[in-house]
Design an enzyme around this catalytic site. Structure first.
Site, PDB file in Angstrom:
ATOM      1  N   ASP A  25      -8.032   8.100  11.940  1.00  0.00           N
ATOM      2  CA  ASP A  25      -9.135   8.479  12.832  1.00  0.00           C
ATOM      3  C   ASP A  25      -9.101   9.973  13.141  1.00  0.00           C
ATOM      4  O   ASP A  25      -8.025  10.582  13.162  1.00  0.00           O
ATOM      5  CB  ASP A  25      -9.022   7.659  14.133  1.00  0.00           C
ATOM      6  N   ASN A  27     -11.388  12.403  11.709  1.00  0.00           N
ATOM      7  CA  ASN A  27     -11.936  13.318  10.694  1.00  0.00           C
ATOM      8  C   ASN A  27     -13.137  14.103  11.225  1.00  0.00           C
ATOM      9  O   ASN A  27     -13.257  15.305  10.988  1.00  0.00           O
ATOM     10  CB  ASN A  27     -12.405  12.535   9.455  1.00  0.00           C
ATOM     11  N   ARG A  29     -13.985  14.816  14.366  1.00  0.00           N
ATOM     12  CA  ARG A  29     -13.608  15.821  15.380  1.00  0.00           C
ATOM     13  C   ARG A  29     -12.926  17.027  14.736  1.00  0.00           C
ATOM     14  O   ARG A  29     -13.135  18.173  15.119  1.00  0.00           O
ATOM     15  CB  ARG A  29     -12.687  15.186  16.434  1.00  0.00           C
ATOM     16  N   TRP A  30     -12.108  16.766  13.727  1.00  0.00           N
ATOM     17  CA  TRP A  30     -11.403  17.842  13.012  1.00  0.00           C
ATOM     18  C   TRP A  30     -12.423  18.814  12.421  1.00  0.00           C
ATOM     19  O   TRP A  30     -12.266  20.028  12.508  1.00  0.00           O
ATOM     20  CB  TRP A  30     -10.537  17.225  11.911  1.00  0.00           C
ATOM     21  N   ARG A  38     -19.303  16.619   9.632  1.00  0.00           N
ATOM     22  CA  ARG A  38     -18.268  15.573   9.685  1.00  0.00           C
ATOM     23  C   ARG A  38     -17.639  15.305   8.310  1.00  0.00           C
ATOM     24  O   ARG A  38     -16.441  15.049   8.190  1.00  0.00           O
ATOM     25  CB  ARG A  38     -18.881  14.283  10.220  1.00  0.00           C
ATOM     26  N   HIS A  42     -13.770  14.316   6.424  1.00  0.00           N
ATOM     27  CA  HIS A  42     -13.403  13.228   5.506  1.00  0.00           C
ATOM     28  C   HIS A  42     -12.768  13.809   4.234  1.00  0.00           C
ATOM     29  O   HIS A  42     -11.754  13.317   3.754  1.00  0.00           O
ATOM     30  CB  HIS A  42     -14.628  12.384   5.139  1.00  0.00           C
ATOM     31  N   ASN A  73     -18.783   0.917  10.183  1.00  0.00           N
ATOM     32  CA  ASN A  73     -19.116   2.251   9.660  1.00  0.00           C
ATOM     33  C   ASN A  73     -20.452   2.276   8.901  1.00  0.00           C
ATOM     34  O   ASN A  73     -21.051   3.342   8.730  1.00  0.00           O
ATOM     35  CB  ASN A  73     -18.007   2.782   8.732  1.00  0.00           C
ATOM     36  N   TRP A  74     -20.938   1.099   8.478  1.00  0.00           N
ATOM     37  CA  TRP A  74     -22.256   1.064   7.819  1.00  0.00           C
ATOM     38  C   TRP A  74     -23.350   1.545   8.764  1.00  0.00           C
ATOM     39  O   TRP A  74     -24.428   1.946   8.329  1.00  0.00           O
ATOM     40  CB  TRP A  74     -22.608  -0.359   7.348  1.00  0.00           C
ATOM     41  N   ARG A  76     -23.290   4.173  10.590  1.00  0.00           N
ATOM     42  CA  ARG A  76     -23.332   5.640  10.731  1.00  0.00           C
ATOM     43  C   ARG A  76     -24.576   6.196  10.017  1.00  0.00           C
ATOM     44  O   ARG A  76     -25.179   5.494   9.196  1.00  0.00           O
ATOM     45  CB  ARG A  76     -22.059   6.244  10.114  1.00  0.00           C
TER      46      ARG A  76
HETATM   47  C1  FPP Z   1     -12.431   8.071  10.734  1.00  0.00           C
HETATM   48  O1  FPP Z   1     -12.682   9.339  11.288  1.00  0.00           O
HETATM   49  C2  FPP Z   1     -12.350   8.092   9.285  1.00  0.00           C
HETATM   50  C3  FPP Z   1     -13.148   7.385   8.413  1.00  0.00           C
HETATM   51  C4  FPP Z   1     -14.226   6.525   8.887  1.00  0.00           C
HETATM   52  C5  FPP Z   1     -13.027   7.494   6.964  1.00  0.00           C
HETATM   53  C6  FPP Z   1     -11.659   7.700   6.391  1.00  0.00           C
HETATM   54  C7  FPP Z   1     -11.810   8.180   5.018  1.00  0.00           C
HETATM   55  C8  FPP Z   1     -11.041   9.086   4.406  1.00  0.00           C
HETATM   56  C9  FPP Z   1      -9.854   9.714   5.015  1.00  0.00           C
HETATM   57  C10 FPP Z   1     -11.472   9.486   3.058  1.00  0.00           C
HETATM   58  C11 FPP Z   1     -10.573   9.226   1.928  1.00  0.00           C
HETATM   59  C12 FPP Z   1      -9.931   7.919   1.905  1.00  0.00           C
HETATM   60  C13 FPP Z   1      -9.503   7.277   0.802  1.00  0.00           C
HETATM   61  C14 FPP Z   1      -8.607   6.124   0.990  1.00  0.00           C
HETATM   62  C15 FPP Z   1      -9.855   7.635  -0.563  1.00  0.00           C
HETATM   63  P1  FPP Z   1     -13.997   9.520  12.198  1.00  0.00           P
HETATM   64  O2  FPP Z   1     -15.107   9.922  11.305  1.00  0.00           O
HETATM   65  O3  FPP Z   1     -14.233   8.267  12.974  1.00  0.00           O
HETATM   66  O4  FPP Z   1     -13.565  10.687  13.134  1.00  0.00           O
HETATM   67  P2  FPP Z   1     -14.035  10.943  14.643  1.00  0.00           P
HETATM   68  O5  FPP Z   1     -13.479   9.805  15.452  1.00  0.00           O
HETATM   69  O6  FPP Z   1     -13.403  12.241  14.984  1.00  0.00           O
HETATM   70  O7  FPP Z   1     -15.517  10.981  14.637  1.00  0.00           O
END
Ligand code: FPP
Length: 254
Positions: A25, A27, A29-30, A38, A42, A73-74, A76
Site C-alpha cells: 500500500d 503507491n 501517496r508516494w 498515481r 505503481h 480496485n476495479w 478506481r
Molecule cells: C496500492 O497502493 C497498490 C496497488 C493497488 C497496486 C500494487 C501494484 C504494484 C506494486 C505493481 C506491480 C506489481 C506486480 C506484482 C507486478 P495505492 O494505490 O492504494 O496507494 P495509496 O493508498 O497511497 O493511494
C-alpha cells in the site's frame, strides 16, 4: 549492505514464516508526494516487489503472496485501472527470466476470468514458463478479495452437496480450506502491510485467522530487503499462542 548482513544474522533460519502475505500500500501517496500521477507510484512499486521476492527466496521462505489488485480496485478511475493492467503485463513479461534464474514459481489467486484477455494470457504464459521452479512460490492476488474467495468456496461446496457428492455434516474447516483458490498454499504466519494503514482490507480472510500482523510506515515503493528482514525479526520475537496459555506454549517447547 553491512546493516543488511547484521539483520540477516539476527534472523533464526529455523523459525522462518513459511508463508508471508503482503498488502503493498502507499503507491499513490508516494507519487503524490513527488507531484506525480498515481501511476508513477505503481511503476516504482515494481522494484519493491523484486527486492521482496528476492530477499524472501534467499532466506528460504517458501511462499509469498502479494495483493496486487483487489476486487475493489476495479472501482478506481478507468485510466488507473488500465495503467495497472498494462504494468502487470509488462512486469510479468519482464520478470520471467529473473523468476527462472531465482528458481521462483509464479502463481495466482483471484477471479482470473475477470482479467482482460491480454493480462490473463501473459499471466498464464509466465505461470507455465516458471512451473518447474521449486525454491519459492510467488503468488499474485489479482482481482482478488477474501470475501469473493469464500463465496467461491461456498459455491463449490453447495455444488457438491447438490449433486449428492457431499453430506452437509461432512463440511468442516479442512474441507473449506481445500475449496480455497490454492489449497496447497499454507495459511500465512505473517502479514505485512505498508503505508501505516492498520487494516487487512479483505485479503486472505479465511487464511489469516491466526496470522501475525506487521504494519510498516514505509510507502510500498520505498520498501526494501531490510524492511522485510525487520518484519521477520519482529515476528520471531512474538509468542504465538493459538488460543492456548503462555504456560502451555512454554511447556510444549520444553
Ligand atoms: C496500492 O497502493 C497498490 C496497488 C493497488 C497496486 C500494487 C501494484 C504494484 C506494486 C505493481 C506491480 C506489481 C506486480 C506484482 C507486478 P495505492 O494505490 O492504494 O496507494 P495509496 O493508498 O497511497 O493511494
Amino acid at each position: 549492505m553491512n546493516e543488511n548482513l547484521e539483520l540477516i544474522g539476527a534472523i533464526d533460519k529455523t523459525r522462518l514464516p513459511k508463508h508471508i502475505a503482503i498488502i503493498m500500500d502507499g503507491n499513490g501517496r508516494w507519487a503524490q508526494q513527488r507531484g506525480e500521477e498515481r501511476v508513477f507510484g505503481h511503476n516504482n512499486g515494481v522494484q519493491a516487489v523484486r527486492e521482496t521476492a528476492e530477499a524472501a527466496a534467499e532466506l528460504g521462505v517458501k511462499f509469498v503472496t502479494l495483493y496486487a489488485f483487489s476486487t475493489e480496485n476495479w472501482n478506481r478511475p478507468k485510466q488507473e485501472v488500465d495503467a495497472l493492467m498494462h504494468l502487470l503485463v509488462v512486469t510479468i513479461n519482464n520478470e520471467i527470466k529473473t523468476l527462472n534464474d531465482n528458481n521462483i514459481r509464479l502463481r495466482a489467486i483471484g477471479n482470473l476470468e475477470s482479467l482482460n484477455p491480454e493480462v490473463k494470457l501473459e499471466l498464464e504464459e509466465a505461470m507455465e514458463k516458471t512451473s518447474g521452479n521449486s525454491r519459492m512460490d510467488l503468488f499474485l492476488a489479482l482481482s482478488y478479495s477474501g470475501r469473493w474467495e469464500i463465496v467461491d468456496a461456498m459455491r463449490k461446496i453447495a455444488g457438491k452437496v447438490k449433486n449428492g457428492e457431499l453430506n452437509p455434516d461432512e463440511i468442516n474447516e479442512k474441507l473449506v480450506s481445500s475449496c480455497m483458490n490454492a489449497p496447497d498454499l499454507p495459511d500465512p504466519e505473517l502479514l505485512i502491510r505498508t503505508s501505516g494503514e492498520y487494516r487487512t482490507s479483505n485479503f486472505l480472510m479465511w487464511q489469516t485467522a491466526y496470522t501475525e500482523l506487521f504494519f510498516s510506515s514505509k510507502l510500498w515503493p520505498d520498501f526494501r530487503k531490510e524492511d522485510l528482514y525487520e518484519a521477520i525479526i519482529d515476528f520471531q520475537h512474538r509468542e504465538r499462542r493459538f488460543g492456548k496459555t503462555s504456560e502451555q506454549i512454554i511447556n510444549c517447547k520444553g
